[in-house]
Design an enzyme around this catalytic site. Structure first.
Site, PDB file in Angstrom:
ATOM      1  N   GLU A 259       0.892  -1.174   0.000  1.00 17.63           N
ATOM      2  CA  GLU A 259       0.000   0.000   0.000  1.00 17.63           C
ATOM      3  C   GLU A 259       0.919   1.209   0.000  1.00 17.63           C
ATOM      4  O   GLU A 259       1.499   1.553   1.028  1.00 17.63           O
ATOM      5  CB  GLU A 259      -0.860   0.017   1.269  1.00 17.63           C
ATOM      6  CG  GLU A 259      -1.722  -1.208   1.466  1.00 17.63           C
ATOM      7  CD  GLU A 259      -2.877  -1.237   0.502  1.00 17.63           C
ATOM      8  OE1 GLU A 259      -3.324  -0.179   0.052  1.00 17.63           O
ATOM      9  OE2 GLU A 259      -3.312  -2.349   0.158  1.00 17.63           O
ATOM     10  N   GLU A 390       4.507  13.195  -4.742  1.00 15.22           N
ATOM     11  CA  GLU A 390       3.747  13.122  -3.493  1.00 15.22           C
ATOM     12  C   GLU A 390       4.439  14.018  -2.462  1.00 15.22           C
ATOM     13  O   GLU A 390       5.586  13.782  -2.095  1.00 15.22           O
ATOM     14  CB  GLU A 390       3.714  11.682  -2.981  1.00 15.22           C
ATOM     15  CG  GLU A 390       2.897  11.573  -1.706  1.00 15.22           C
ATOM     16  CD  GLU A 390       2.872  10.162  -1.124  1.00 15.22           C
ATOM     17  OE1 GLU A 390       3.937   9.545  -1.007  1.00 15.22           O
ATOM     18  OE2 GLU A 390       1.766   9.708  -0.765  1.00 15.22           O
TER      19      GLU A 390
HETATM   20  P1  NAD Z   1       8.450   4.844   4.693  1.00 17.49           P
HETATM   21  O1  NAD Z   1       8.344   4.026   3.473  1.00 17.49           O
HETATM   22  O2  NAD Z   1       9.629   5.705   4.879  1.00 17.49           O
HETATM   23  O3  NAD Z   1       8.350   3.955   6.002  1.00 17.49           O
HETATM   24  C1  NAD Z   1       7.300   3.052   6.223  1.00 17.49           C
HETATM   25  C2  NAD Z   1       7.770   1.953   7.152  1.00 17.49           C
HETATM   26  O4  NAD Z   1       8.801   1.221   6.484  1.00 17.49           O
HETATM   27  C3  NAD Z   1       8.372   2.444   8.459  1.00 17.49           C
HETATM   28  O5  NAD Z   1       7.996   1.551   9.504  1.00 17.49           O
HETATM   29  C4  NAD Z   1       9.855   2.342   8.203  1.00 17.49           C
HETATM   30  O6  NAD Z   1      10.600   2.168   9.383  1.00 17.49           O
HETATM   31  C5  NAD Z   1       9.936   1.104   7.329  1.00 17.49           C
HETATM   32  N1  NAD Z   1      11.120   1.015   6.480  1.00 17.49           N
HETATM   33  C6  NAD Z   1      11.903   2.017   6.022  1.00 17.49           C
HETATM   34  N2  NAD Z   1      12.902   1.511   5.262  1.00 17.49           N
HETATM   35  C7  NAD Z   1      12.732   0.173   5.223  1.00 17.49           C
HETATM   36  C8  NAD Z   1      13.417  -0.900   4.567  1.00 17.49           C
HETATM   37  N3  NAD Z   1      14.488  -0.692   3.807  1.00 17.49           N
HETATM   38  N4  NAD Z   1      12.948  -2.152   4.738  1.00 17.49           N
HETATM   39  C9  NAD Z   1      11.839  -2.388   5.494  1.00 17.49           C
HETATM   40  N5  NAD Z   1      11.175  -1.416   6.135  1.00 17.49           N
HETATM   41  C10 NAD Z   1      11.592  -0.149   6.002  1.00 17.49           C
HETATM   42  O7  NAD Z   1       7.097   5.690   4.708  1.00 17.49           O
HETATM   43  P2  NAD Z   1       6.726   6.864   5.698  1.00 17.49           P
HETATM   44  O8  NAD Z   1       7.537   8.046   5.303  1.00 17.49           O
HETATM   45  O9  NAD Z   1       6.783   6.355   7.105  1.00 17.49           O
HETATM   46  O10 NAD Z   1       5.176   7.085   5.339  1.00 17.49           O
HETATM   47  C11 NAD Z   1       4.738   7.893   4.331  1.00 17.49           C
HETATM   48  C12 NAD Z   1       4.433   7.103   3.078  1.00 17.49           C
HETATM   49  O11 NAD Z   1       3.467   6.088   3.357  1.00 17.49           O
HETATM   50  C13 NAD Z   1       3.807   7.952   1.999  1.00 17.49           C
HETATM   51  O12 NAD Z   1       4.391   7.660   0.752  1.00 17.49           O
HETATM   52  C14 NAD Z   1       2.349   7.537   2.002  1.00 17.49           C
HETATM   53  O13 NAD Z   1       1.655   7.734   0.805  1.00 17.49           O
HETATM   54  C15 NAD Z   1       2.460   6.096   2.351  1.00 17.49           C
HETATM   55  N6  NAD Z   1       1.179   5.589   2.867  1.00 17.49           N
HETATM   56  C16 NAD Z   1       0.428   4.753   2.065  1.00 17.49           C
HETATM   57  C17 NAD Z   1      -0.819   4.301   2.506  1.00 17.49           C
HETATM   58  C18 NAD Z   1      -1.684   3.410   1.636  1.00 17.49           C
HETATM   59  O14 NAD Z   1      -2.616   2.794   2.146  1.00 17.49           O
HETATM   60  N7  NAD Z   1      -1.425   3.292   0.364  1.00 17.49           N
HETATM   61  C19 NAD Z   1      -1.286   4.674   3.765  1.00 17.49           C
HETATM   62  C20 NAD Z   1      -0.505   5.522   4.539  1.00 17.49           C
HETATM   63  C21 NAD Z   1       0.734   5.967   4.078  1.00 17.49           C
END
Ligand code: NAD
Length: 486
Positions: A259, A390
């Site tokens: 997602e 975004e």
């Molecule tokens: P992110 O991708 O930076 O982090 C998300 C999660 O992934 C965190 O728990 C982080 O610690 C973990 N993570 C980071 N690097 C990783 C790796 N290499 N391997 C495994 N896990 C890792 O996202 P964010 O900045 O926390 O959140 C914002 C993003 O989330 C935006 O792009 C937003 O659109 C998206 N989002 C999507 C939905 C949906 O349903 N489509 C819902 C909410 C947020």
């Protein structure tokens, strides 16, 4: 009043533990920049322990009668509801969101997930199939059927924008299906997941079925994504991290649901009810300071109402009260951290330098520099970064259109396809646009309407798989075919 843990611990196999090497990371109040406390900074050995605990617990949990699984899920919902004030305050403190966002939208959303999937736990069923195979031994007959079995051990990795409800969207269907979960909340917002762990224990979920690993994504998140004894990664987060998770998953070909990000269009037709459309479009972007995956960050407004809508959006933005999430009068809080505010400011500066007009907001404020005033950007063109990327902040780019063909092309001109909304009083426009816009969800005369029963997820680079609804349950189940000569 809220008593946030100063030195929080992780949950592994029913025990609250520190990281094996004692490492911690600080967690901050984003509004003030003050340190609230610490969370363990897990390493690969902690991840190994959590996955082993989940593996041990998963088989017995899957063998637990569905009605008992449902009872525990319902009890988790009741306990979240009973602690709604505390959980809302925790989200407001740790993530920065206004209390009303947590209290009236997100925590009830989490309750709804556990209740919906409590019902689904008792509705898991396979099929009987009559095959056409003719070569069975003489006098024998063939029977075939399918059964649905839990995928196994799930790593749930979630972002910081709506911590508890996004967590519930993974846990509830996974538990209903009979999976055990290792959760990795975002490093900025782990406190509600830790509190949820206590409530889940109180609800009687067997030890090891739910484990929480905290710390940095690049360390513990990556260790989970590449772990050979994890059967599925259920990920919500950015498109860039989604790609890294997909790469990491290849070793044991684990199942992956993604997602990801979005750049959701909001289409306001000339025949829209502007009393609904203007506040609706404003809420679509300013709710939770724009830190919403489905945020309506691109607005397309018919030329006949463009000036009126831009004026209305700017007035709405200017009237929002910014403040600490814990202040009940606050309508918009800070961004989650200074890094994110810096990033969002960069997009606004970029739009300005490309010739766009900032008709509302555009400032960065607050003791920690984490507040961005609600921003409306006009005079934008399709090629500008502010229209393509975004932003994940309270920044709306508004464009004008003249006819339906043009707006369909504009709305679909994105690598993302998470959601969209169409504002119109015409049944014909509502049907035609909702079928032609490429997105996982299209809302008509509303935006960001979530429910545990409604599948949500993306097309294109917004990912694949669905949270919520029956489809989410299916994604935590495998189909086993049984074929017998009798
Ligand atoms: P992110 O991708 O930076 O982090 C998300 C999660 O992934 C965190 O728990 C982080 O610690 C973990 N993570 C980071 N690097 C990783 C790796 N290499 N391997 C495994 N896990 C890792 O996202 P964010 O900045 O926390 O959140 C914002 C993003 O989330 C935006 O792009 C937003 O659109 C998206 N989002 C999507 C939905 C949906 O349903 N489509 C819902 C909410 C947020």
């Amino acid at each position: 009043m809220l008593d946030a843990p100063k030195a929080a611990r992780m949950l592994i196999g029913g025990q609250w533990v520190d990281a094996a090497d004692g490492a911690v990371v600080e967690t901050l109040d984003p509004a003030s920049g003050k340190i609230i406390g610490t969370i363990p900074d897990a390493s690969a050995s902690d991840v190994d322990a959590a996955v082993a605990a989940a593996r041990k617990a998963q088989g017995p949990w899957a063998a637990t009668p569905p009605a008992e699984r449902a009872r525990i899920l319902w009890k988790i919902a009741d306990l979240i509801e009973a602690n709604i004030d505390e959980l809302s305050e925790l989200e407001a403190l740790d993530q920065g969101k206004p209390l009303y966002v947590a209290r009236w939208a997100e925590i009830p959303g989490a309750v709804g997930q556990f209740r919906f999937f409590a019902g689904q736990a008792m509705a898991i069923e396979g099929q009987t199939i009559t095959p056409s195979i003719t070569y069975q031994p003489q006098g024998k007959e063939m029977r075939a059927w399918t059964v649905r079995e839990a995928v196994g051990v799930v790593a749930a990795i979630v972002p910081w924008n709506s911590p508890l409800v996004l967590t519930a969207m993974k846990l509830a269907p996974a538990f209903a299906a009979g999976c055990a979960v290792v959760l990795k909340p975002a490093e900025d917002t782990s406190l509600s997941a830790i509190r949820l762990g206590e409530l889940i224990q109180e609800a009687g979920l067997p030890d090891g079925v739910f484990n929480v690993i905290t710390g940095r994504g690049a360390i513990s998140g990556a260790a989970l994504a590449s772990h050979h004894d994890v059967d599925k990664v259920a990920f919500t987060g950015s498109t860039a991290t989604g790609r890294a998770i997909l790469d990491a998953s290849k070793g044991n070909l684990k199942r992956v649901s993604l997602e990801l990000g979005g750049k959701s269009p909001v289409v306001i037709m000339g025949d829209a009810d502007l009393n609904l459309a203007i506040p609706g479009a404003a809420n679509a972007i300013f709710f939770n300071a724009g830190q919403v995956c489905v945020a309506g960050s691109r607005s397309y407004v018919h030329a006949s109402v463009y000036d009126q809508v831009v004026e209305g959006l700017a007035a709405y933005a200017g009237g929002l009260k910014l403040g600490h999430g814990l202040d009940p009068a606050t309508q918009m809080g800070p961004l989650v951290n200074a890094r994110q505010a810096e990033r969002v400011s960069g997009f606004i500066a970029g739009a300005r330098s490309e010739g766009a007009a900032i008709v509302a907001g555009g400032e960065r404020l607050g003791p920690a520099g984490t507040f961005i005033t609600p921003t409306v950007v006009a005079n934008v063109t399709a090629s500008m970064e502010i229209v393509r990327e975004e932003v994940f902040g309270p920044v709306l780019a508004v464009q004008k259109f003249d006819d339906v063909e043009e707006v369909v092309a504009m709305a679909n001109d994105s690598v993302y396809g998470l959601a969209a909304s169409v504002w119109t009083e015409s049944l014909s426009h509502a049907h035609r646009l909702s079928s032609r816009i490429k997105a996982g969800t299209v809302w008509i005369n509303c935006h960001s309407m979530y429910d545990a029963s409604l599948p949500i997820g993306g097309v294109k680079q917004s990912g694949y798989g669905r949270d919520s609804g029956r489809e989410a349950l299916e994604s935590y189940l495998e189909t086993k075919t049984i074929c017998a000569v009798v």
